[in-house]
Every structure is written in structure tokens, then in C-alpha cells.
Write a protein that holds these residues in place. Structure first.
Motif, short mmCIF file in Angstrom:
data_model
loop_
_atom_site.label_atom_id
_atom_site.label_comp_id
_atom_site.label_asym_id
_atom_site.label_seq_id
_atom_site.Cartn_x
_atom_site.Cartn_y
_atom_site.Cartn_z
N ILE A 1 5.11 19.60 -15.15
CA ILE A 1 3.79 20.17 -15.44
C ILE A 1 3.08 20.56 -14.14
CG2 ILE A 1 1.59 19.83 -16.58
CD1 ILE A 1 4.04 19.87 -18.45
N GLY A 2 2.93 19.60 -13.25
CA GLY A 2 2.23 19.85 -11.98
C GLY A 2 0.73 19.61 -12.11
N SER A 3 0.12 19.23 -11.01
CA SER A 3 -1.32 18.96 -10.95
C SER A 3 -2.00 19.95 -10.02
CB SER A 3 -1.57 17.53 -10.46
OG SER A 3 -0.92 16.59 -11.26
N GLN A 4 -3.32 20.05 -10.15
CA GLN A 4 -4.08 20.93 -9.27
C GLN A 4 -3.98 20.42 -7.83
OE1 GLN A 4 -7.90 22.61 -10.76
NE2 GLN A 4 -7.78 20.97 -12.26
N ASP B 1 13.93 21.30 -6.31
CA ASP B 1 14.09 22.75 -6.30
C ASP B 1 12.77 23.49 -6.44
OD1 ASP B 1 13.58 21.93 -8.84
OD2 ASP B 1 15.15 23.12 -9.81
N GLN B 2 11.64 22.78 -6.26
CA GLN B 2 10.35 23.43 -6.32
C GLN B 2 9.39 22.69 -5.40
OE1 GLN B 2 9.76 21.53 -10.64
NE2 GLN B 2 7.99 22.73 -10.04
N VAL B 3 8.24 23.31 -5.12
CA VAL B 3 7.26 22.69 -4.24
C VAL B 3 6.75 21.40 -4.88
CG1 VAL B 3 5.02 22.96 -3.13
CG2 VAL B 3 6.60 24.90 -3.28
N ASN B 4 6.71 20.33 -4.09
CA ASN B 4 6.26 19.04 -4.62
C ASN B 4 5.28 18.40 -3.65
OD1 ASN B 4 7.68 18.31 -7.23
ND2 ASN B 4 9.41 18.95 -5.99
N ALA B 5 4.17 19.09 -3.39
CA ALA B 5 3.11 18.52 -2.58
C ALA B 5 2.43 17.43 -3.40
CB ALA B 5 2.10 19.59 -2.18
N ILE B 6 2.41 16.21 -2.88
CA ILE B 6 1.86 15.08 -3.63
C ILE B 6 0.35 15.23 -3.75
CG2 ILE B 6 1.55 12.58 -3.64
CD1 ILE B 6 4.23 12.36 -2.19
N THR B 7 -0.14 15.12 -4.98
CA THR B 7 -1.58 15.21 -5.23
C THR B 7 -2.18 13.86 -5.61
OG1 THR B 7 -1.17 15.78 -7.56
CG2 THR B 7 -1.35 17.60 -5.99
N GLY B 8 -1.35 12.92 -6.07
CA GLY B 8 -1.87 11.61 -6.45
C GLY B 8 -0.75 10.62 -6.68
N VAL B 9 -1.04 9.35 -6.43
CA VAL B 9 -0.10 8.27 -6.73
C VAL B 9 -0.85 7.24 -7.57
CG1 VAL B 9 1.50 8.52 -4.80
CG2 VAL B 9 -0.64 7.30 -4.45
N MET C 1 0.86 -1.17 0.00
CA MET C 1 0.00 0.00 0.00
C MET C 1 0.90 1.23 0.00
SD MET C 1 -3.22 1.10 2.40
CE MET C 1 -2.36 1.47 3.92
N VAL C 2 0.59 2.16 -0.88
CA VAL C 2 1.39 3.37 -1.03
C VAL C 2 0.56 4.58 -0.62
CG1 VAL C 2 2.75 4.79 -2.62
CG2 VAL C 2 2.64 2.30 -2.95
N ILE C 3 1.10 5.36 0.31
CA ILE C 3 0.44 6.58 0.76
C ILE C 3 1.25 7.76 0.26
CG2 ILE C 3 -0.27 7.95 2.76
CD1 ILE C 3 -0.53 5.34 4.32
N GLY C 4 0.59 8.67 -0.43
CA GLY C 4 1.28 9.83 -0.98
C GLY C 4 0.86 11.11 -0.28
N GLY C 5 1.72 11.63 0.59
CA GLY C 5 1.50 12.91 1.24
C GLY C 5 0.44 12.89 2.31
N PHE D 1 2.38 12.08 -8.71
CA PHE D 1 1.99 13.38 -9.26
C PHE D 1 1.99 14.40 -8.14
CE2 PHE D 1 0.42 10.14 -12.04
CZ PHE D 1 0.60 10.64 -13.32
N THR D 2 2.63 15.52 -8.38
CA THR D 2 2.72 16.57 -7.36
C THR D 2 2.25 17.89 -7.94
OG1 THR D 2 4.96 17.41 -7.83
CG2 THR D 2 4.81 15.35 -6.58
N SER D 3 2.23 18.90 -7.08
CA SER D 3 1.78 20.21 -7.53
C SER D 3 2.77 20.89 -8.45
CB SER D 3 1.52 21.11 -6.31
OG SER D 3 2.71 21.21 -5.51
N GLY D 4 4.01 20.35 -8.53
CA GLY D 4 5.02 20.99 -9.38
C GLY D 4 5.60 20.12 -10.46
N SER D 5 5.48 18.81 -10.36
CA SER D 5 6.12 17.94 -11.34
C SER D 5 5.58 16.52 -11.23
CB SER D 5 7.64 17.95 -11.16
OG SER D 5 7.98 17.65 -9.81
N GLU D 6 6.08 15.65 -12.12
CA GLU D 6 5.67 14.26 -12.15
C GLU D 6 6.92 13.39 -12.00
OE1 GLU D 6 3.04 16.89 -13.21
OE2 GLU D 6 4.57 16.51 -14.74
N TRP D 7 6.77 12.29 -11.23
CA TRP D 7 7.92 11.46 -10.88
C TRP D 7 7.66 10.00 -11.22
CZ3 TRP D 7 12.06 13.73 -7.88
CH2 TRP D 7 11.84 15.08 -7.53
N MET D 8 8.76 9.28 -11.44
CA MET D 8 8.73 7.84 -11.67
C MET D 8 9.52 7.15 -10.56
SD MET D 8 10.26 5.69 -14.94
CE MET D 8 11.92 6.39 -14.74
N VAL D 9 8.90 6.16 -9.91
CA VAL D 9 9.57 5.39 -8.87
C VAL D 9 9.88 4.02 -9.44
CG1 VAL D 9 9.43 4.49 -6.53
CG2 VAL D 9 8.31 6.66 -7.09
N THR D 10 11.15 3.64 -9.48
CA THR D 10 11.56 2.37 -10.08
C THR D 10 12.24 1.48 -9.07
OG1 THR D 10 13.63 3.38 -10.83
CG2 THR D 10 11.79 3.37 -12.38
#
Length: 646
Positions: free
Chosen positions: A334-337, A291-299, A250-254, A308-317
């Protein structure tokens, strides 16, 4: 000198934004439209009048719609309202239960499902676990972490300055702990803390620096220590923001107070977040630092774990993900709402998300060539239709992505990547606003708001109206003109389709509607709110490879429309909208009555009159189609023959 130009259109690029009406050099221009309203674009490129919306039920208030798939044959729709949720099965409310989520929580509600369990989270409310048992019962409980007599395997975190210390008055039992800085608040009563690895529950808060804790084991000493932390999720610190399942974890994001932190449970033990000794199957925890705000908005669990964060998108491998080999890489910026949770949707391996600007719908897609993700903008050609998305759902059977906008409209995207089709249209319901959308059991459900009233509806191919109600009397009852049981439509102006006759402008009063005298008593009737489908051609553009027609005089010589299984056609070729009588098609399908009214084939219309300049208004095209007759309409393509005076 006059010349003739032929334009063809299949509408496979959808409704183009007005700022592109001068870009006839674009390939998309040849197959676009100036306006596509209340129509769905087929993956083949044709345009179909959308189904009407059948009224399922009137709701007590606003809801957030969530699909629950128990198995391949049993799918439920959950309507989360104000502190309660209603379960709909096949469009029928079967039961309801209380929840900790009120209307104020709808914007940031997030959920995920695994087998028979649905997890629902919100940063300001306790997370819940909803289970549907084999016996058909529904059970909603708060999350319960894996626990022993001495330890609870939940995430912990030290929220204050690392240098702050705690001094216990004893080593076991109920002891007083004193901090050298302000630490405690009244809300800490009942929360779990760890001091030097020993867990205990706060039973009393005497002040910001003094509290009482009931220890579960013996402390090594009474010396002041910096080694302490409190449970990461609580009413004081907030609750999880997003959740998913990936690689049996189970993954919890933020969370509210830890917005950029990611937690992964022990493998195969979903509610065990004990970090242990960092073995391969043990829990994982880390923060997204950049180097920017990365509040997690979705996993999202896709090809890789996507964050997915408010400032960018990440890949976990990591194959598999372990504390030793996990890697996280930023992919796009890009960032998400952050003010609204728009569900992440997977379409053919791409994860669809709403961009931070509120004007973008992006697809997060891995490319084998670059071995990285890209975020293409699916709304690039139709930016005017995307306004602060608030909800979305994908109808896989029809290849339609429905996106509810902040202004109450519904944008519909036909997405068929293998055929290079990305086409938008827009839907509306008279005097109503779309609030939420969900796809359950292959049906598209929507929550509609009209004033202070809320409705649950479903798109239905057999409906020609919105909020439609079908009524029929028994064979032994006499036909009637007065039809009741319409309390949900009280005060609305509706239309009625009664045994082949259409009646408009009928007012529902006291839950009853009366058919006009020319219709006469009938035995069955369809009643609902009418809607108009609209297809407007783009301003004419040159097809000689040089330039648009510009200020040249142009006229529509003829318009050929290729229809399929259509029961109506109302078109304007320059002299106003007029109904066109359709002949009977030899290959018409359906009942004998339908065969008399549905047509498949070409219709050619001729026109007179010159126009100068292509203009920039919605009516700049040489033809338009608009109709509200509750009959099927499918336009496969259009061919326009124009005269151009050079």
C-alpha cells in the motif's frame, strides 16, 4: 398501482460516498446516510450531535499536539510550536521550554514514549529527549549515545563509493587524512569518524579531499584504507525519521540520507548501537531492499515490529529479535505518505495508517489463518471524506478515530470491529480549519486555525457551541448584559445561551459582547460559535430485492424517529425545515430543568407530496434533519414508510 414500503435505518455504516448512492444492493446502504455532519456515530448505531469545543487558549501560531502520559493519573498535552513547546495540564498551560523544532518541522515530526521519557525526531533537526522528573520538572536534552574515552556507540555508515580510500598522515593524535575523491564538507567539523576501527573527531576541513582528525586511539598503519565511515546521523547526513521501542530495544527507522535503513539498539541499552560481535543482545542494523522505493515513514511495536514505508508494509520477526534470527518480510504494497507523518494508531490489535494515495485510512491487521498481515481500507465506503490526512488520534472511551484532513476538515470514524461497525462522519467549525488532534487523559484536543489566529480547544459534553467560553458572576454582583474577557473571540459572530434563552448573531468587539434587550441582564452565560448538525437520508431504494425505485413516483407517508435524551428536533419531510415540539419524557434524566426539555421516545411525522426519481443530489432523500440549537440530540434510528406508484 400504489404500494407501501418500509425503510429502517440505524446509520451504523455512516455517510456513504455519492458514487454509492445507486448501490442499494449493498448491505451498507440500508444503514447509511447521504450526509452526517457535526455528529458522532455511536457504537450502537445511533447518531449524536457532537459536543461543542471549549476554548482552552489562544495560541501564538500553528502547533503539533503530542500526548505525554507520565502515569495512569497524570497525562499532559504538549503543544510544539515554533522553537518552543507549551505544557498543558488539565487544560491549563503550566510551563514552556525551547525546542529545536520550528513550524517548518511540524509535517515530519515523529515521536515515541517509554515510561517518563519522550523521544522526538525529525530528519532535518537534532533528535531530543524529553523527561518529566518525579519532582515535576521537565528536562529536554539532545540524544547522548553510550560512550567511552575511545568509542561512541552510535550508528556509523560509509556514505560514498566503497572503493574510496583515506590516507592518514600519522597513527595517533591530530593527523591529516587525505581522500582520493571528494569526501569532506565544512559541516563535517565536529563529527565523528572511524578509520580502521579507530574513532576520531574532525577538527578542520581544508578542502573536499583533505581534513584534520583528532584520533582517540592509535591507528594500525598509515596505509591508504577503504575501512572508514562517519556517524550516520549529523547535520550533514540528516537525522532519524522515526523511532519506537520494541523488545527492550530502541528502533530507529530511516534518516534523511539513509531512508530505507533500520537500526536497533543493544537490548536493555537504548542508546548503544554498537554492533559488536553479533551476540544475541547486541545492536542490529540492516537496509530494506526490494523492487520498489521503501523510504521508511514509521515504525510501530505491535504484535511484531511493523515497518511502514512509502511503498509497502513489512513485518520484522524473531522471538526474541537477535542478529542471528531476525527476519523481515514484506506484507502488503500500500505505502504511506512520505511528505507528512501521520501518527500510527493501535485499535484492538490493528495498526491504523494513512495510505500513500491520500484517500485511504488502512488497518494493518494480522490474521491467524494466513499467518500474515492484511491492509483493509476503512474508508472504502466514505472515500469523499478522506483528503490527504495530516494527523489522527483515537478516543478509546468513545471508540472514535479522529482524522485531520489536509483541507482542514475533521473526519471521525466509529470503529467497533466486534460489532462490524465502520462508520464515518465529518466535523467542521465555522470559518476555522482543523490543524492537529490529540487525545490526552480521555479528552480530545484540537488545534484550530481561523485566518492567522490559532486556538487550542477540547471537545466538551457540556458545550453546545464551538470555541465556547462560560462566564459567571459572583452572587453579590448585579446581573449584566455586557460580558467581556472575550479577546480570543474578538471579531467573531457568536451565539449566547443565557439562562435558557438563545441569542444569535452577536458580534464580539473589543473583547466584549452585548446581549439583546429581550434577554435582559443575566448572572451566567455561555458564549461561542454555533454549529449545525446534519443528518440526510439516502435516496429511497427498493426493498423487494429487485431494484431501486428508479423513475417511479414515491412519497413519504410517515417518518418515525426514535430519540433518546434529546432537547431539540428540526426536520424537513419535504416542506422545508421546521421545529418539532418534543413532549416530556417520563424517564428523562438530569436536573428538573433538563427533565422538562429532554425527550426519549418515538416521534412520528406525516407528509404529503409525490416525487419522481431518486436523483443524485444531497437532497434526494425523503427527509433530513438539521439543527444548531445548543441542546443534546441523539437519534437511535429512523423508520420511513413510503408510497410507491408503480
Amino acid at each position: 398501482m400504489a404500494r407501501r414500503v418500509l425503510e429502517k435505518n440505524t446509520f451504523s455504516t455512516g455517510e456513504l460516498a455519492p458514487e454509492l448512492w445507486g448501490r442499494s444492493d449493498l448491505t451498507a446502504y440500508a444503514n447509511g446516510a447521504a450526509r452526517l455532519r457535526n455528529v458522532f456515530i455511536e457504537p450502537s448505531g445511533g447518531v449524536r450531535r457532537r459536543p461543542g469545543i471549549r476554548l482552552v487558549d489562544e495560541l501564538d501560531g500553528p502547533v503539533r499536539l503530542i500526548t505525554f502520559e507520565f502515569n495512569t493519573e497524570q497525562t499532559y498535552l504538549l503543544a510544539f510550536g515554533d522553537k518552543r513547546a507549551v505544557v498543558f495540564e488539565d487544560g491549563v498551560a503550566t510551563r514552556w521550554f525551547e525546542t529545536p523544532f520550528g513550524v517548518e518541522h511540524h509535517d515530519l515530526l515523529n515521536w515515541t514514549q517509554s515510561a517518563d521519557t519522550l523521544l522526538v525526531v525529525h530528519p532535518d533537526a537534532s533528535p531530543v529527549r524529553l523527561t518529566r522528573t518525579m519532582a515535576g520538572d521537565w528536562q529536554m536534552t539532545l540524544w547522548a549515545w553510550r560512550a567511552t574515552n575511545y568509542d561512541t556507540a552510535q550508528p556509523y555508515y560509509k556514505f560514498i563509493d566503497p572503493a574510496v580510500t583515506l590516507s592518514p598522515s600519522g597513527t595517533s593524535g591530530s593527523v591529516t587524512i587525505t581522500a582520493n575523491a571528494d569526501v569532506f564538507v565544512d559541516g563535517h567539523v565536529g563529527t565523528l569518524w572511524r578509520i580502521a576501527g579507530i574513532e576520531g573527531e574532525i577538527t578542520h576541513v581544508a578542502g573536499p579531499r583533505v581534513a584534520t582528525i583528532a584520533l582517540k586511539d592509535t591507528l594500525p598503519s598509515t596505509d591508504a584504507t577503504i575501512d572508514f565511515s562517519e556517524q550516520a546521523f549529523s547535520a550533514v547526513r540528516g537525522w532519524p525519521r522515526s523511532v519506537t521501542f520494541h523488545q527492550d530495544r530502541m528502533v530507529i527507522g530511516g534518516s534523511r540520507d539513509l531512508p530505507n535503513r533500520l537500526w536497533m539498539s543493544k537490548s536493555g541499552d537504548l542508546f548503544n548501537f554498537d554492533l559488536g560481535e553479533g551476540l544475541d543482545d547486541e545492536a542490529i542494523e540492516f537496509a530494506l531492499l526490494a523492487d520498489q522505493v521503501n523510504a521508511i515513514t514509521g515504525v510501530f511495536a505491535g504484535r511484531h515490529l511493523q515497518v511502514f514505508t512509502s511503498g509497502s508494509e513489512w513485518m520484522v520477526t524473531g522471538d526474541p529479535l537477535t542478529p542471528a534470527n531476525i527476519q523481515i518480510t514484506r506484507q502488503t504494497r500500500i505505502g504511506s505518505q512520505s511528505k507528512r507523518t501521520v501518527p500510527l494508531v493501535n485499535i484492538d490489535g490493528a495498526t491504523i495508517f494513512a495510505g500513500r494515495s491520500g484517500r485511504e485510512i488502512r488497518e494493518f491487521l494480522f490474521t491467524d489463518v494466513e499467518q500474515a498481515y492484511g491492509s483493509a481500507d476503512l474508508a472504502l465506503l466514505s472515500r469523499h471524506l478522506v483528503t490527504d490526512p495530516v494527523d489522527q488520534a483515537f478516543d478509546a472511551d468513545r471508540r472514535l478515530l479522529h482524522v485531520v484532513m489536509g483541507d482542514g476538515s475533521l473526519g471521525t470514524l466509529t470503529l467497533y470491529r466486534s460489532e462490524a461497525i465502520t462508520a464515518w462522519s465529518a466535523q467542521s467549525v465555522a470559518d476555522c480549519q482543523f490543524q492537529s488532534v490529540s487525545v490526552s487523559g480521555g479528552d480530545v484536543y484540537v488545534c484550530l486555525r481561523r485566518g492567522d489566529r490559532y486556538y487550542l480547544g477540547v471537545f466538551d459534553e457540556d458545550c453546545g457551541f464551538d470555541l465556547q467560553t462560560d462566564q459567571e458572576i459572583d452572587a453579590n454582583e448585579p446581573p449584566r448584559r455586557h460580558w467581556g474577557n472575550l479577546d480570543a473571540l474578538d471579531g467573531l459572530t457568536v451565539s449566547a445561551w443565557a439562562e435558557g434563552t438563545l441569542s444569535d448573531g452577536l458580534l464580539v468587539a473589543g473583547g466584549t459582547v452585548t446581549l439583546p434587550g429581550n434577554v435582559g441582564p443575566v448572572s451566567s452565560v455561555q458564549i461561542g460559535v454555533p454549529f449545525t448538525h446534519e443528518i440526510y437520508a439516502l435516496p429511497p431504494a427498493g426493498r423487494d430485492g429487485s431494484r431501486p425505485h428508479g423513475g417511479n413516483a414515491v412519497r413519504l407517508v410517515s417518518l418515525t424517529l426514535r430519540l433518546q435524551q434529546s432537547g431539540q428536533l428540526r426536520v424537513d419531510t419535504g416542506r422545508g425545515l421546521r421545529d418539532v415540539a418534543l413532549p416530556v419524557s417520563d424517564d428523562a434524566a438530569g436536573t428538573e430543568t433538563e427533565k422538562e426539555t429532554l425527550y426519549s421516545g418515538d416521534i412520528t411525522l406525516r407528509s404529503l407530496g409525490w416525487r419522481r426519481g431518486s436523483g443524485g443530489t444531497i437532497n434526494s432523500g425523503l427527509w433530513r434533519i438539521a439543527g444548531e440549537n445548543p441542546r443534546p440530540f441523539l437519534l437511535l434510528g429512523a423508520a420511513s414508510e413510503m408510497g410507491v406508484n408503480d
